[in-house]
Design a protein around this motif. Structure first.
Motif, PDB file in Angstrom:
ATOM      1  N   ALA A   1      -4.404  21.623  -3.155  1.00  0.00           N
ATOM      2  CA  ALA A   1      -2.949  21.892  -2.517  1.00  0.00           C
ATOM      3  C   ALA A   1      -2.049  20.884  -3.304  1.00  0.00           C
ATOM      4  N   LEU A   2      -2.654  19.666  -3.170  1.00  0.00           N
ATOM      5  CA  LEU A   2      -1.638  18.605  -3.898  1.00  0.00           C
ATOM      6  C   LEU A   2      -1.462  18.517  -5.046  1.00  0.00           C
ATOM      7  N   SER A   3      -2.509  18.835  -5.951  1.00  0.00           N
ATOM      8  CA  SER A   3      -2.164  18.794  -7.479  1.00  0.00           C
ATOM      9  C   SER A   3      -1.430  20.189  -7.994  1.00  0.00           C
ATOM     10  N   ARG A   4      -1.223  21.110  -7.040  1.00  0.00           N
ATOM     11  CA  ARG A   4      -0.356  22.262  -7.566  1.00  0.00           C
ATOM     12  C   ARG A   4       0.813  21.764  -7.206  1.00  0.00           C
ATOM     13  N   ASP A   5       1.257  21.145  -5.880  1.00  0.00           N
ATOM     14  CA  ASP A   5       2.535  20.977  -5.693  1.00  0.00           C
ATOM     15  C   ASP A   5       3.297  19.571  -5.659  1.00  0.00           C
ATOM     16  N   GLY A   6       2.233  18.896  -5.116  1.00  0.00           N
ATOM     17  CA  GLY A   6       2.516  17.257  -5.116  1.00  0.00           C
ATOM     18  C   GLY A   6       3.330  16.715  -3.814  1.00  0.00           C
ATOM     19  N   GLN A   7       3.634  17.949  -3.053  1.00  0.00           N
ATOM     20  CA  GLN A   7       4.556  17.672  -1.636  1.00  0.00           C
ATOM     21  C   GLN A   7       3.924  18.636  -0.677  1.00  0.00           C
ATOM     22  N   LEU A   8       3.736  17.965   0.321  1.00  0.00           N
ATOM     23  CA  LEU A   8       3.268  19.057   1.390  1.00  0.00           C
ATOM     24  C   LEU A   8       4.474  19.345   2.435  1.00  0.00           C
ATOM     25  N   ILE A   9       5.757  18.674   2.177  1.00  0.00           N
ATOM     26  CA  ILE A   9       6.966  19.146   2.931  1.00  0.00           C
ATOM     27  C   ILE A   9       7.810  19.520   1.922  1.00  0.00           C
TER      28      ILE A   9
ATOM     29  N   ILE B   1       2.959  12.197  -3.449  1.00  0.00           N
ATOM     30  CA  ILE B   1       3.417  12.530  -2.138  1.00  0.00           C
ATOM     31  C   ILE B   1       4.846  11.664  -1.772  1.00  0.00           C
ATOM     32  N   LYS B   2       5.664  12.666  -1.289  1.00  0.00           N
ATOM     33  CA  LYS B   2       7.032  11.989  -1.134  1.00  0.00           C
ATOM     34  C   LYS B   2       7.258  11.756   0.567  1.00  0.00           C
ATOM     35  N   ALA B   3       6.603  12.215   1.431  1.00  0.00           N
ATOM     36  CA  ALA B   3       6.756  12.462   2.853  1.00  0.00           C
ATOM     37  C   ALA B   3       6.356  10.970   3.498  1.00  0.00           C
ATOM     38  N   ARG B   4       7.287  10.160   3.864  1.00  0.00           N
ATOM     39  CA  ARG B   4       6.994   8.881   4.496  1.00  0.00           C
ATOM     40  C   ARG B   4       5.728   8.827   5.395  1.00  0.00           C
ATOM     41  N   ASP B   5       5.623   9.791   6.446  1.00  0.00           N
ATOM     42  CA  ASP B   5       4.575   9.790   7.360  1.00  0.00           C
ATOM     43  C   ASP B   5       3.208  10.016   6.759  1.00  0.00           C
ATOM     44  N   LYS B   6       3.332  10.957   5.775  1.00  0.00           N
ATOM     45  CA  LYS B   6       1.918  11.170   4.938  1.00  0.00           C
ATOM     46  C   LYS B   6       1.644  10.007   4.411  1.00  0.00           C
ATOM     47  N   ILE B   7       2.560   9.188   3.545  1.00  0.00           N
ATOM     48  CA  ILE B   7       2.276   8.035   2.754  1.00  0.00           C
ATOM     49  C   ILE B   7       1.731   6.989   3.744  1.00  0.00           C
ATOM     50  N   ALA B   8       2.112   7.023   4.879  1.00  0.00           N
ATOM     51  CA  ALA B   8       1.769   6.140   6.044  1.00  0.00           C
ATOM     52  C   ALA B   8       0.495   6.056   6.387  1.00  0.00           C
ATOM     53  N   VAL B   9      -0.073   7.362   6.725  1.00  0.00           N
ATOM     54  CA  VAL B   9      -1.400   7.774   7.007  1.00  0.00           C
ATOM     55  C   VAL B   9      -2.371   7.390   5.951  1.00  0.00           C
ATOM     56  N   LEU B  10      -1.840   7.728   4.537  1.00  0.00           N
ATOM     57  CA  LEU B  10      -2.820   7.471   3.436  1.00  0.00           C
ATOM     58  C   LEU B  10      -2.908   5.946   3.137  1.00  0.00           C
ATOM     59  N   ALA B  11      -1.908   5.350   3.415  1.00  0.00           N
ATOM     60  CA  ALA B  11      -2.066   3.568   3.298  1.00  0.00           C
ATOM     61  C   ALA B  11      -2.885   3.087   4.482  1.00  0.00           C
ATOM     62  N   ALA B  12      -2.642   3.732   5.762  1.00  0.00           N
ATOM     63  CA  ALA B  12      -3.490   3.232   6.818  1.00  0.00           C
ATOM     64  C   ALA B  12      -5.078   3.297   6.539  1.00  0.00           C
TER      65      ALA B  12
ATOM     66  N   ALA C   1       0.955  -1.411   0.099  1.00  0.00           N
ATOM     67  CA  ALA C   1      -0.051  -0.114   0.039  1.00  0.00           C
ATOM     68  C   ALA C   1       0.832   1.339   0.090  1.00  0.00           C
ATOM     69  N   MET C   2       1.854   1.318   0.712  1.00  0.00           N
ATOM     70  CA  MET C   2       2.793   2.322   0.721  1.00  0.00           C
ATOM     71  C   MET C   2       3.511   2.667  -0.393  1.00  0.00           C
ATOM     72  N   CYS C   3       4.113   1.507  -0.935  1.00  0.00           N
ATOM     73  CA  CYS C   3       4.968   1.848  -2.238  1.00  0.00           C
ATOM     74  C   CYS C   3       3.988   1.989  -3.472  1.00  0.00           C
ATOM     75  N   LYS C   4       2.662   1.716  -3.467  1.00  0.00           N
ATOM     76  CA  LYS C   4       1.905   2.125  -4.397  1.00  0.00           C
ATOM     77  C   LYS C   4       1.611   3.805  -4.390  1.00  0.00           C
ATOM     78  N   ILE C   5       1.497   4.312  -3.153  1.00  0.00           N
ATOM     79  CA  ILE C   5       1.084   5.607  -2.906  1.00  0.00           C
ATOM     80  C   ILE C   5       2.522   6.227  -3.133  1.00  0.00           C
ATOM     81  N   ARG C   6       3.622   6.085  -2.705  1.00  0.00           N
ATOM     82  CA  ARG C   6       4.985   6.453  -3.086  1.00  0.00           C
ATOM     83  C   ARG C   6       5.271   6.600  -4.593  1.00  0.00           C
ATOM     84  N   ASP C   7       4.883   5.547  -5.346  1.00  0.00           N
ATOM     85  CA  ASP C   7       5.145   5.226  -6.934  1.00  0.00           C
ATOM     86  C   ASP C   7       4.223   6.068  -7.847  1.00  0.00           C
ATOM     87  N   ALA C   8       3.091   6.293  -7.161  1.00  0.00           N
ATOM     88  CA  ALA C   8       2.190   7.519  -7.702  1.00  0.00           C
ATOM     89  C   ALA C   8       2.944   8.791  -7.949  1.00  0.00           C
ATOM     90  N   GLY C   9       3.859   8.956  -7.003  1.00  0.00           N
ATOM     91  CA  GLY C   9       4.547  10.417  -7.290  1.00  0.00           C
ATOM     92  C   GLY C   9       4.238  11.556  -6.807  1.00  0.00           C
TER      93      GLY C   9
END
Length: 113
Positions: free
Chosen positions: A105-113, A47-58, A37-45
């Motif tokens: 916000a994500l569509s503009r930048d893609g990164q929150l951090i 979101i880069k922050a590991r903690d945000k990826i973990a929350v979305l995966a959860a 689940a986390m790799c799928k979110i990361r590979d979508a490109g």
């Protein structure tokens, strides 16, 4: 009950986890689900922050689990623990607005951090 230490890898990072004796197969199955689940979110490109990826995966895994529960005849999500209160229409509308703002916000930048 004896606790066993198990080293696992999630998204390329090692974690030392404790599990009850005999619980290793279930723990490893859960690790595989979380890693995928986390790799799928990361590979979508987006979101880069590991903690945000973990929350979305959860959240995705919890949603999938709720769907599986709801699909079983005779079960309902109203069997959630009392600490999980139902969401009112006003709260639902507010959450929808927040999600739209987050998507923008994500569509503009893609990164929150």
């Amino acid at each position: 009950m004896t606790t066993k230490q198990v080293e696992v890898q999630i998204m390329g990072q090692s974690y030392l986890l404790g599990c009850p004796e005999g619980g290793e197969p279930q723990l490893l199955a859960a690790v595989v689900k979380v890693d995928l689940a986390m790799c799928k979110i990361r590979d979508a490109g987006k979101i880069k922050a590991r903690d945000k990826i973990a929350v979305l995966a959860a959240l995705n895994l919890a949603f999938d689990a709720n769907e599986a529960i709801a699909a079983v005849p005779g079960t309902a999500l109203n069997t959630l623990p009392p600490s999980v209160a139902p969401v009112s229409d006003a709260q639902s509308a507010h959450l929808s607005q927040l999600l739209k703002r987050l998507d923008q916000a994500l569509s503009r930048d893609g990164q929150l951090i």
